[in-house]
Design an enzyme around this catalytic site. Structure first.
Site, PDB file in Angstrom:
ATOM      1  N   TRP A  36      16.419 -52.421 -20.138  1.00 28.53           N
ATOM      2  CA  TRP A  36      17.198 -53.227 -19.560  1.00 28.53           C
ATOM      3  C   TRP A  36      18.542 -52.610 -19.097  1.00 28.53           C
ATOM      4  O   TRP A  36      19.219 -52.037 -20.241  1.00 28.53           O
ATOM      5  CB  TRP A  36      17.271 -54.633 -20.526  1.00 28.53           C
ATOM      6  CG  TRP A  36      18.623 -55.672 -20.112  1.00 28.53           C
ATOM      7  CD1 TRP A  36      19.998 -55.316 -20.379  1.00 28.53           C
ATOM      8  CD2 TRP A  36      18.606 -56.427 -18.938  1.00 28.53           C
ATOM      9  NE1 TRP A  36      20.705 -56.115 -19.770  1.00 28.53           N
ATOM     10  CE2 TRP A  36      19.969 -57.090 -18.992  1.00 28.53           C
ATOM     11  CE3 TRP A  36      17.559 -57.259 -18.246  1.00 28.53           C
ATOM     12  CZ2 TRP A  36      20.196 -58.097 -18.095  1.00 28.53           C
ATOM     13  CZ3 TRP A  36      17.708 -58.250 -17.566  1.00 28.53           C
ATOM     14  CH2 TRP A  36      19.131 -58.694 -17.272  1.00 28.53           C
ATOM     15  N   MET A  37      19.129 -52.964 -18.059  1.00 30.48           N
ATOM     16  CA  MET A  37      20.743 -52.670 -17.823  1.00 30.48           C
ATOM     17  C   MET A  37      21.395 -53.766 -17.349  1.00 30.48           C
ATOM     18  O   MET A  37      20.609 -54.432 -16.361  1.00 30.48           O
ATOM     19  CB  MET A  37      20.389 -51.380 -16.733  1.00 30.48           C
ATOM     20  CG  MET A  37      21.796 -51.193 -15.880  1.00 30.48           C
ATOM     21  SD  MET A  37      21.490 -50.028 -14.530  1.00 30.48           S
ATOM     22  CE  MET A  37      21.691 -48.333 -15.104  1.00 30.48           C
ATOM     23  N   ASN A  38      22.658 -54.126 -17.633  1.00 30.82           N
ATOM     24  CA  ASN A  38      23.663 -54.886 -16.856  1.00 30.82           C
ATOM     25  C   ASN A  38      24.828 -53.879 -16.567  1.00 30.82           C
ATOM     26  O   ASN A  38      24.603 -52.753 -16.199  1.00 30.82           O
ATOM     27  CB  ASN A  38      23.499 -56.210 -17.419  1.00 30.82           C
ATOM     28  CG  ASN A  38      23.982 -56.132 -18.720  1.00 30.82           C
ATOM     29  OD1 ASN A  38      23.463 -56.411 -19.562  1.00 30.82           O
ATOM     30  ND2 ASN A  38      25.217 -56.979 -18.844  1.00 30.82           N
ATOM     31  N   ASP A  39      25.894 -54.651 -16.771  1.00 31.15           N
ATOM     32  CA  ASP A  39      27.187 -54.078 -16.137  1.00 31.15           C
ATOM     33  C   ASP A  39      27.303 -52.710 -16.132  1.00 31.15           C
ATOM     34  O   ASP A  39      27.184 -52.007 -17.225  1.00 31.15           O
ATOM     35  CB  ASP A  39      28.324 -54.631 -16.832  1.00 31.15           C
ATOM     36  CG  ASP A  39      28.309 -55.927 -17.191  1.00 31.15           C
ATOM     37  OD1 ASP A  39      27.332 -56.633 -16.387  1.00 31.15           O
ATOM     38  OD2 ASP A  39      29.019 -56.726 -17.825  1.00 31.15           O
ATOM     39  N   PHE A  98      29.414 -54.693 -25.874  1.00 31.88           N
ATOM     40  CA  PHE A  98      29.686 -55.271 -24.617  1.00 31.88           C
ATOM     41  C   PHE A  98      30.468 -54.397 -23.769  1.00 31.88           C
ATOM     42  O   PHE A  98      30.809 -53.587 -24.067  1.00 31.88           O
ATOM     43  CB  PHE A  98      29.984 -56.871 -24.834  1.00 31.88           C
ATOM     44  CG  PHE A  98      29.302 -58.032 -25.120  1.00 31.88           C
ATOM     45  CD1 PHE A  98      27.907 -57.750 -25.551  1.00 31.88           C
ATOM     46  CD2 PHE A  98      29.467 -59.360 -24.641  1.00 31.88           C
ATOM     47  CE1 PHE A  98      27.119 -58.489 -25.968  1.00 31.88           C
ATOM     48  CE2 PHE A  98      28.442 -60.179 -24.947  1.00 31.88           C
ATOM     49  CZ  PHE A  98      27.347 -59.642 -25.422  1.00 31.88           C
ATOM     50  N   SER A  99      30.804 -54.901 -22.622  1.00 36.64           N
ATOM     51  CA  SER A  99      31.231 -54.087 -21.387  1.00 36.64           C
ATOM     52  C   SER A  99      32.654 -53.747 -21.972  1.00 36.64           C
ATOM     53  O   SER A  99      33.493 -54.173 -22.489  1.00 36.64           O
ATOM     54  CB  SER A  99      31.473 -54.892 -20.229  1.00 36.64           C
ATOM     55  OG  SER A  99      29.980 -54.969 -19.677  1.00 36.64           O
ATOM     56  N   ASP A 167      35.476 -57.597 -22.327  1.00 37.29           N
ATOM     57  CA  ASP A 167      35.290 -56.491 -20.983  1.00 37.29           C
ATOM     58  C   ASP A 167      36.965 -55.898 -20.830  1.00 37.29           C
ATOM     59  O   ASP A 167      37.265 -55.981 -19.797  1.00 37.29           O
ATOM     60  CB  ASP A 167      34.925 -57.306 -19.748  1.00 37.29           C
ATOM     61  CG  ASP A 167      33.671 -58.051 -20.007  1.00 37.29           C
ATOM     62  OD1 ASP A 167      32.884 -57.655 -20.783  1.00 37.29           O
ATOM     63  OD2 ASP A 167      33.299 -58.945 -19.257  1.00 37.29           O
ATOM     64  N   GLU A 222      34.773 -62.785 -15.999  1.00 38.19           N
ATOM     65  CA  GLU A 222      34.410 -61.681 -16.756  1.00 38.19           C
ATOM     66  C   GLU A 222      34.625 -60.407 -16.126  1.00 38.19           C
ATOM     67  O   GLU A 222      35.130 -60.466 -14.858  1.00 38.19           O
ATOM     68  CB  GLU A 222      32.786 -61.552 -16.882  1.00 38.19           C
ATOM     69  CG  GLU A 222      32.076 -62.864 -17.572  1.00 38.19           C
ATOM     70  CD  GLU A 222      30.662 -62.685 -17.756  1.00 38.19           C
ATOM     71  OE1 GLU A 222      30.233 -63.058 -19.015  1.00 38.19           O
ATOM     72  OE2 GLU A 222      29.981 -62.608 -16.837  1.00 38.19           O
ATOM     73  N   TRP A 304      23.145 -62.706 -12.476  1.00 37.26           N
ATOM     74  CA  TRP A 304      22.617 -63.591 -13.596  1.00 37.26           C
ATOM     75  C   TRP A 304      21.709 -64.582 -13.000  1.00 37.26           C
ATOM     76  O   TRP A 304      20.793 -64.971 -13.621  1.00 37.26           O
ATOM     77  CB  TRP A 304      23.509 -64.137 -14.572  1.00 37.26           C
ATOM     78  CG  TRP A 304      24.167 -62.835 -15.354  1.00 37.26           C
ATOM     79  CD1 TRP A 304      25.435 -62.575 -15.103  1.00 37.26           C
ATOM     80  CD2 TRP A 304      23.514 -62.041 -16.301  1.00 37.26           C
ATOM     81  NE1 TRP A 304      25.744 -61.400 -16.084  1.00 37.26           N
ATOM     82  CE2 TRP A 304      24.527 -61.240 -17.032  1.00 37.26           C
ATOM     83  CE3 TRP A 304      22.335 -61.992 -16.871  1.00 37.26           C
ATOM     84  CZ2 TRP A 304      24.283 -60.290 -17.911  1.00 37.26           C
ATOM     85  CZ3 TRP A 304      22.141 -60.977 -17.838  1.00 37.26           C
ATOM     86  CH2 TRP A 304      23.171 -60.289 -18.320  1.00 37.26           C
TER      87      TRP A 304
END
Ligand code: FRU
Length: 491
Positions: A36-39, A98-99, A167, A222, A304
């Protein structure tokens, strides 16, 4: 010493990543190594290469305990994976790294700042804390700072949330000192961006509330990013819980505020606002300044509200193309990085194509494509009523881009693009068009379509899941459309 969690992740990703064939990934967009990848995180230029980190869970195609994945590139298009940079392995970040962002220290080391998440009790019951933490490294291995966390709720004014505080995006000022912006929630539950300062990058103190939502533009803000572009100051945000209004949709959105910076009070004065991307899949944008001065932005090419996990897939998540930013007449413009032009081959040009009904054009097809279109009505004739371009097309599939000149409305529709889920598949945006004149640049890279309108005045991005055999492109007009096309394959 490397933690067990990081060693484990590095071992796992290497084996699992090798199982994914190159042709099962996008060719020139960064996709997750495995899982999985997000930001995008820590987007930077360090030691002769672009570095792009990302929110990462290697073990499954699902969001979970966040690590930082890592990749480097010389041209922002061909990425080489490096071993995972951070794992959640400390008390203060045990529930996730987190980011965050990156910069280069005067002594040549690379500094990462990220949000450490820890819950009092496991699961969702206990209070969650988000604090800002540092790691220092050489572009490959990073060591978490012994004085972490460096910014906590104790540093915040009364009423600021300790739970929604994340973030950090840092930068260095001309006088050598550092600043960072962090997303936060004010006492009324709406979003605000806090500004912090530091002399050395390690000891940070609270400076000001840079900007607040006061319940406009969603709730929690965010992934802030703040920079000067030409004469303007730009604040990029990814708000949660947006209400639909003007060009904005419900849910997780992207927001660009353009204005001025009051140096005295270190606060931002907003003049204009616009969505960063009006398509379906774009979120959590982050920028960096390239050595040649360009301000380059990359976003998570998902949202999302529109995630469609494919049950059998070995990877989920890709980044948008890096885009060069500029501000013209108080508006943000974005263009794919010029490096993309080096990938162009097989140029095909059609001038003055005039048609009504549906046509296909010889040689215009493919799934790794860069295509520029300039459309207008036929001279002396009444304006056409509709133009539809379909890409990634065969009998079963197509992804559509439809323009209605009378309403100046451009719609992307990926209903027939391989998804089996009822997430958002369609988005419309008003575009600037007079008398049916419109310029489009359409980029395809196996699993996505990015559309740039009127030389970068707007962008519309969508991920697609369509089988690669569906590679047709067609044009259909209701009325008569006149158009020029230049098309390249991207290799
Ligand atoms: C945005 C976000 C960030 C957070 C990260 C967690 O997509 O929610 O605010 O740092 O994802 O993975």
């Amino acid at each position: 010493m490397m933690s067990q969690a990081l060693r484990e992740a590095r071992r796992y990703e290497e084996a699992a990543g090798n199982r994914i064939k190159e042709e099962e990934r996008p060719a020139f967009h960064l996709s997750v190594r495995t899982g999985w990848m997000n930001d995008p995180n820590g987007f930077s230029y360090y030691d002769g290469a672009y570095h792009l980190f990302y929110q990462y869970y290697p073990y499954e195609c699902q969001w979970n305990f966040m690590h930082w994945g890592h990749a480097v590139s010389k041209d922002l298009l061909h990425w080489e994976y490096l071993p995972a940079a951070l794992a959640p392995d400390q008390g203060y970040d045990r529930d996730g790294c987190f980011s965050g962002s990156a910069l280069t220290l005067p002594d040549g080391r690379q500094l990462l700042m990220y949000t450490g998440v820890s819950k009092e009790k496991p699961g969702n019951g206990g209070g969650e804390r988000q604090t800002q933490c540092l790691a220092v490294g050489n572009g490959l291995d990073y060591e978490k700072y012994e004085k972490n966390p460096v910014i906590t709720a104790a540093d915040l004014p009364e009423g600021c949330s300790a739970k929604d505080f994340r973030d950090p995006k840092m930068w260095q000022r001309e006088d050598g000192s550092y600043r960072c912006v962090v997303g936060n929630r004010a006492a009324d539950g709406s979003g605000q961006i806090l500004l912090f300062q530091s002399r050395d990058g390690f000891a940070w103190e609270y400076k000001s509330v840079l900007a607040s939502s006061r319940n406009r533009f969603g709730k929690m803000w965010e992934c802030p990013d703040f920079f000067k572009l030409g004469e303007a100051w730009v604040l990029l945000l990814s708000p949660q819980e947006m209400l639909p209004e003007g060009p904005y949709y419900n849910g997780n959105g992207t927001l660009c505020l353009i204005g001025d910076f009051d140096e005295e009070t270190e606060t931002f004065i907003k003049r204009q606002d616009q969505p960063i991307d009006c398509g379906i899949d774009f979120y959590a944008a982050q920028t960096m300044q390239a050595p040649d001065g360009r301000r380059i932005m990359v976003g998570w090419m998902q949202n999302w509200d529109a995630c469609d996990f494919q049950p059998d897939a070995l990877w989920f998540g890709q980044m948008s193309l890096p885009r060069e930013l500029s501000v013209k007449d108080g508006k943000l413009y974005q263009k794919p990085v010029r490096e993309l032009e080096n990938l162009r081959c097989g140029k095909l040009k059609y001038e003055d194509v005039s048609f009504s009904g549906e046509i296909e054009l010889d040689g215009i097809s493919g799934r790794r494509v860069d295509m520029e279109l300039s459309v207008r009505p036929e001279d002396g004739m009444e304006c056409y009523r509709k133009l539809e371009i379909q890409v990634a097309k065969n009998k079963q599939y197509h992804t559509s881009l439809c323009f209605l000149p009378e309403e100046s409305l451009l719609t992307v529709d990926r209903t027939f693009s391989g998804s089996r889920k009822a997430v958002i598949h369609q988005r419309s945006s008003r575009v600037n068009s007079e008398n049916g004149n419109l310029k489009l640049r359409i980029l395809l890279d196996r699993y996505s379509m990015e559309v740039f309108v009127n030389d970068g005045e707007q962008a519309m991005t969508t991920v697609i899941y369509t089988d690669q055999e569906a590679d047709g492109i067609s044009f259909a007009a209701n009325g008569t459309v006149h158009m020029d096309i230049v098309k390249y394959n991207l290799v």
